[in-house]
Design a protein around this motif. Structure first.
Motif, PDB file in Angstrom:
ATOM      1  N   VAL A   1       0.838  -1.204   0.000  1.00  0.00           N
ATOM      2  CA  VAL A   1       0.000   0.000   0.000  1.00  0.00           C
ATOM      3  C   VAL A   1       0.872   1.253   0.000  1.00  0.00           C
ATOM      4  O   VAL A   1       0.597   2.226  -0.717  1.00  0.00           O
ATOM      5  N   ASP A   2       1.948   1.242   0.790  1.00  0.00           N
ATOM      6  CA  ASP A   2       2.847   2.400   0.859  1.00  0.00           C
ATOM      7  C   ASP A   2       3.545   2.646  -0.474  1.00  0.00           C
ATOM      8  O   ASP A   2       3.714   3.799  -0.897  1.00  0.00           O
ATOM      9  N   GLN A   3       3.957   1.574  -1.139  1.00  0.00           N
ATOM     10  CA  GLN A   3       4.621   1.730  -2.437  1.00  0.00           C
ATOM     11  C   GLN A   3       3.663   2.326  -3.465  1.00  0.00           C
ATOM     12  O   GLN A   3       4.056   3.193  -4.263  1.00  0.00           O
ATOM     13  N   PHE A   4       2.416   1.879  -3.440  1.00  0.00           N
ATOM     14  CA  PHE A   4       1.423   2.433  -4.374  1.00  0.00           C
ATOM     15  C   PHE A   4       1.192   3.911  -4.073  1.00  0.00           C
ATOM     16  O   PHE A   4       1.055   4.733  -4.987  1.00  0.00           O
ATOM     17  N   ALA A   5       1.153   4.273  -2.789  1.00  0.00           N
ATOM     18  CA  ALA A   5       0.972   5.679  -2.402  1.00  0.00           C
ATOM     19  C   ALA A   5       2.128   6.532  -2.900  1.00  0.00           C
ATOM     20  O   ALA A   5       1.928   7.670  -3.353  1.00  0.00           O
ATOM     21  N   ASN A   6       3.347   6.003  -2.843  1.00  0.00           N
ATOM     22  CA  ASN A   6       4.515   6.752  -3.310  1.00  0.00           C
ATOM     23  C   ASN A   6       4.463   6.979  -4.819  1.00  0.00           C
ATOM     24  O   ASN A   6       4.828   8.055  -5.307  1.00  0.00           O
ATOM     25  N   VAL A   7       4.018   5.997  -5.557  1.00  0.00           N
ATOM     26  CA  VAL A   7       3.947   6.114  -7.011  1.00  0.00           C
ATOM     27  C   VAL A   7       2.845   7.092  -7.427  1.00  0.00           C
ATOM     28  O   VAL A   7       3.037   7.918  -8.323  1.00  0.00           O
ATOM     29  N   THR A   8       1.687   7.016  -6.775  1.00  0.00           N
ATOM     30  CA  THR A   8       0.526   7.831  -7.170  1.00  0.00           C
ATOM     31  C   THR A   8       0.442   9.162  -6.436  1.00  0.00           C
ATOM     32  O   THR A   8      -0.427   9.979  -6.730  1.00  0.00           O
ATOM     33  N   ARG A   9       1.313   9.363  -5.445  1.00  0.00           N
ATOM     34  CA  ARG A   9       1.314  10.577  -4.606  1.00  0.00           C
ATOM     35  C   ARG A   9       0.026  10.704  -3.784  1.00  0.00           C
ATOM     36  O   ARG A   9      -0.382  11.803  -3.419  1.00  0.00           O
ATOM     37  N   ASP A  10      -0.618   9.560  -3.513  1.00  0.00           N
ATOM     38  CA  ASP A  10      -1.853   9.560  -2.718  1.00  0.00           C
ATOM     39  C   ASP A  10      -1.528   9.022  -1.333  1.00  0.00           C
ATOM     40  O   ASP A  10      -1.553   7.817  -1.091  1.00  0.00           O
ATOM     41  N   HIS A  11      -1.227   9.938  -0.392  1.00  0.00           N
ATOM     42  CA  HIS A  11      -0.813   9.544   0.956  1.00  0.00           C
ATOM     43  C   HIS A  11      -1.879   9.860   2.006  1.00  0.00           C
ATOM     44  O   HIS A  11      -1.565  10.333   3.093  1.00  0.00           O
ATOM     45  N   GLN A  12      -3.126   9.597   1.678  1.00  0.00           N
ATOM     46  CA  GLN A  12      -4.173   9.825   2.668  1.00  0.00           C
ATOM     47  C   GLN A  12      -3.929   8.937   3.884  1.00  0.00           C
ATOM     48  O   GLN A  12      -3.491   7.796   3.767  1.00  0.00           O
TER      49      GLN A  12
END
Length: 228
Positions: free
Chosen positions: A104-115
């Motif tokens: 989940v953290d890696q996906f957030a880093n790629v998409t810039r979605d850090h909710q």
């Protein structure tokens, strides 16, 4: 009131009634209602496609309108006939996959979605109704190629094809959140096969099962084009 105005009034009224009716439903019943509407729309689309192939003569008889046939290769024809016999069947069940916090953290880093619902474990335990972080809906969606075994070059789904293209998605929804640590897998049901120039267009309804949960984490219709 003009006929056109009456038609518009009826359409607006029915749309508002349907919205209010869905708001009254529980989430579980709402999913079943949406599935009912989707199936009804699917059948209506098939009926309309049939109607377009016919024209009505003055005496009331209907005849099929001649259409230019689509030329397909022998490989495409063989696959078409094979798939047509399986319309409506579940054609694939994938392997289980664990959704870790690191994923989940890696996906957030790629998409810039850090909710915080996705990445702040401590806050999610205190404030989230799920008492844990959850995966992004688009993370679940992006995993469909892997969950459906579509990325293993050693096991191509269509061995004789020259190229397979992800053409798009229809009717994507996320009925239930995928909690971090959940184990998921995909079920694929074949719903439509159509000849196209130099190949076939194949539609499958993909439902992502969450282990131990009745409602799916994602349901989408995948549209793939296979060229020969």
């Amino acid at each position: 009131m003009k006929k056109l105005d009456i038609t518009k009034y009826k359409a607006d009224f029915m749309q508002k009634f349907a919205f209010d009716f869905k708001q009254w439903m529980s989430p579980a019943i709402r999913d079943y209602y949406s599935l009912f509407l989707k199936n009804a729309h699917y059948k209506r689309a098939h009926l309309l496609s049939w109607v377009k192939e016919y024209s009505v003569l003055e005496n009331g008889r209907s005849v099929k309108v001649a259409q230019k046939p689509i030329q397909v290769s022998s490989e495409a024809r063989e696959l078409y006939l094979c798939l047509q016999s399986r319309i409506g069947d579940e054609v694939h069940v994938g392997e289980w996959l664990t959704i870790s916090q690191n994923c989940v953290d890696q996906f957030a880093n790629v998409t810039r979605d850090h909710q915080w619902l996705h990445n702040d474990v401590e806050r999610a335990e205190k404030e989230s109704p799920f008492k844990t972080t959850i995966a992004h809906g688009f993370l679940t969606l992006s995993l469909l190629p892997y969950l459906t075994d579509s990325v293993d070059a050693s096991r191509p789904a269509y061995a004789n094809a020259k190229m397979t293209v992800n053409y798009g998605l229809n009717q994507v929804r996320f009925p239930y959140p995928v909690k971090t640590g959940s184990v998921i897998r995909a079920h694929s049901r074949l719903i439509k096969v159509s000849p196209i120039k130099r190949g076939l267009e194949i539609e499958k309804e993909i439902s992502v099962e969450i282990q131990g949960t009745r409602r799916p984490g994602c349901v989408a219709v995948s549209v793939v084009r296979v060229y020969f």
